[in-house]
Design a protein around this motif. Structure first.
Motif, PDB file in Angstrom:
ATOM      1  N   ALA A  59       0.814  -1.208   0.000  1.00 18.64           N
ATOM      2  CA  ALA A  59       0.000   0.000   0.000  1.00 18.64           C
ATOM      3  C   ALA A  59       0.855   1.269   0.000  1.00 18.64           C
ATOM      4  O   ALA A  59       0.392   2.325  -0.405  1.00 18.64           O
ATOM      5  N   SER A  60       2.103   1.146   0.458  1.00 17.50           N
ATOM      6  CA  SER A  60       2.996   2.301   0.487  1.00 17.50           C
ATOM      7  C   SER A  60       4.439   1.825   0.332  1.00 17.50           C
ATOM      8  O   SER A  60       4.761   0.687   0.670  1.00 17.50           O
ATOM      9  N   PRO A  61       5.302   2.714  -0.143  1.00 21.18           N
ATOM     10  CA  PRO A  61       6.712   2.319  -0.285  1.00 21.18           C
ATOM     11  C   PRO A  61       7.426   2.384   1.061  1.00 21.18           C
ATOM     12  O   PRO A  61       6.956   3.046   1.994  1.00 21.18           O
ATOM     13  N   PRO A  62       8.562   1.718   1.192  1.00 16.78           N
ATOM     14  CA  PRO A  62       9.333   1.795   2.433  1.00 16.78           C
ATOM     15  C   PRO A  62       9.998   3.166   2.555  1.00 16.78           C
ATOM     16  O   PRO A  62      10.172   3.870   1.556  1.00 16.78           O
ATOM     17  N   ASP A  63      10.355   3.536   3.775  1.00 18.45           N
ATOM     18  CA  ASP A  63      11.082   4.780   4.021  1.00 18.45           C
ATOM     19  C   ASP A  63      12.542   4.433   4.302  1.00 18.45           C
ATOM     20  O   ASP A  63      12.877   4.013   5.409  1.00 18.45           O
ATOM     21  N   PRO A  64      13.417   4.608   3.314  1.00 19.29           N
ATOM     22  CA  PRO A  64      14.824   4.238   3.496  1.00 19.29           C
ATOM     23  C   PRO A  64      15.690   5.380   4.041  1.00 19.29           C
ATOM     24  O   PRO A  64      16.910   5.294   3.987  1.00 19.29           O
ATOM     25  N   SER A  65      15.099   6.427   4.582  1.00 21.88           N
ATOM     26  CA  SER A  65      15.868   7.611   4.992  1.00 21.88           C
ATOM     27  C   SER A  65      16.916   7.308   6.071  1.00 21.88           C
ATOM     28  O   SER A  65      17.921   8.016   6.159  1.00 21.88           O
TER      29      SER A  65
ATOM     30  N   CYS B 250       5.539  -3.332  -8.293  1.00 27.50           N
ATOM     31  CA  CYS B 250       4.690  -3.134  -7.119  1.00 27.50           C
ATOM     32  C   CYS B 250       3.479  -2.354  -7.629  1.00 27.50           C
ATOM     33  O   CYS B 250       3.408  -1.137  -7.532  1.00 27.50           O
ATOM     34  N   THR B 251       2.556  -3.069  -8.204  1.00 24.64           N
ATOM     35  CA  THR B 251       1.499  -2.476  -9.019  1.00 24.64           C
ATOM     36  C   THR B 251       0.494  -1.635  -8.267  1.00 24.64           C
ATOM     37  O   THR B 251      -0.193  -0.823  -8.881  1.00 24.64           O
ATOM     38  N   THR B 252       0.376  -1.768  -6.951  1.00 26.44           N
ATOM     39  CA  THR B 252      -0.600  -0.969  -6.208  1.00 26.44           C
ATOM     40  C   THR B 252      -0.033   0.379  -5.743  1.00 26.44           C
ATOM     41  O   THR B 252      -0.782   1.216  -5.263  1.00 26.44           O
ATOM     42  N   LEU B 253       1.270   0.567  -5.891  1.00 26.82           N
ATOM     43  CA  LEU B 253       1.872   1.853  -5.524  1.00 26.82           C
ATOM     44  C   LEU B 253       1.568   2.882  -6.612  1.00 26.82           C
ATOM     45  O   LEU B 253       1.640   2.592  -7.789  1.00 26.82           O
ATOM     46  N   THR B 254       1.253   4.092  -6.173  1.00 28.65           N
ATOM     47  CA  THR B 254       0.979   5.149  -7.149  1.00 28.65           C
ATOM     48  C   THR B 254       2.055   6.189  -7.124  1.00 28.65           C
ATOM     49  O   THR B 254       2.761   6.360  -6.200  1.00 28.65           O
TER      50      THR B 254
END
Length: 159
Positions: A136-142, A155-159
């Motif tokens: 539903a959301s991408p990871p936060d690699p900060s 990752c087809t559900t990511l916009t």
């Protein structure tokens, strides 16, 4: 199992009770490859992973029946975690105890809905979540100051 004493056990195909017994009696394992595709993996045996303080590599690829993520809070030496095609897994493992993690491979974990929390993974260099179609959301690699490779293809559900 570990006949040559190098701390490596490969290609185990076990039920939960046997896995639990093995892990309770193998605290010095450094590298573990497990396939949980033939059993009903309710996570009981996997809870023992949290006691493998020397574990550096955990490969759980093709564990298609795995529904609950492994508990890794007691694996401070973990550097490589492979969860390729854990197709029933809906949530990622808690990585808070894995400060030395360098590679996380969760490709094709198609039911995974949320990304792992990477805030405790400053050493992470490679994150592959390609084909995690339910994310539903991408990871936060900060927090991952050494990140060199981030793969989120298909990752087809990511916009």
């Amino acid at each position: 199992l570990d006949t040559d004493g190098d701390g490596i056990v490969n290609n185990l195909d076990l039920d939960d009770d046997t896995l639990q017994f093995l892990l309770q009696n193998s605290r010095n394992l450094c590298h573990l490859i497990i396939n949980l595709y033939k059993i009903k993996a309710n996570g009981v045996g996997l809870k023992e992973l949290q006691h493998l303080s020397a574990l550096q590599t955990l490969d759980m690829r093709y564990s298609t029946t795995l529904k609950s993520p492994p508990v890794l809070s007691g694996c401070p030496e973990l550097r490589i975690l492979t969860m390729l095609e854990c197709t029933a897994l809906k949530r990622p493992p808690d990585l808070s105890g894995c400060r030395k993690l360098q590679t996380l491979d969760m490709r094709h974990s198609t039911a995974l809905k949320s990304p792992p929390d990477l805030s405790c993974c400053p050493e992470l260099q490679t994150l592959d979540m390609s084909s995690c179609e339910a994310l539903a959301s991408p990871p936060d690699p900060s927090s991952c100051r050494k990140l060199r490779t981030l793969n989120m293809l298909y990752c087809t559900t990511l916009t």
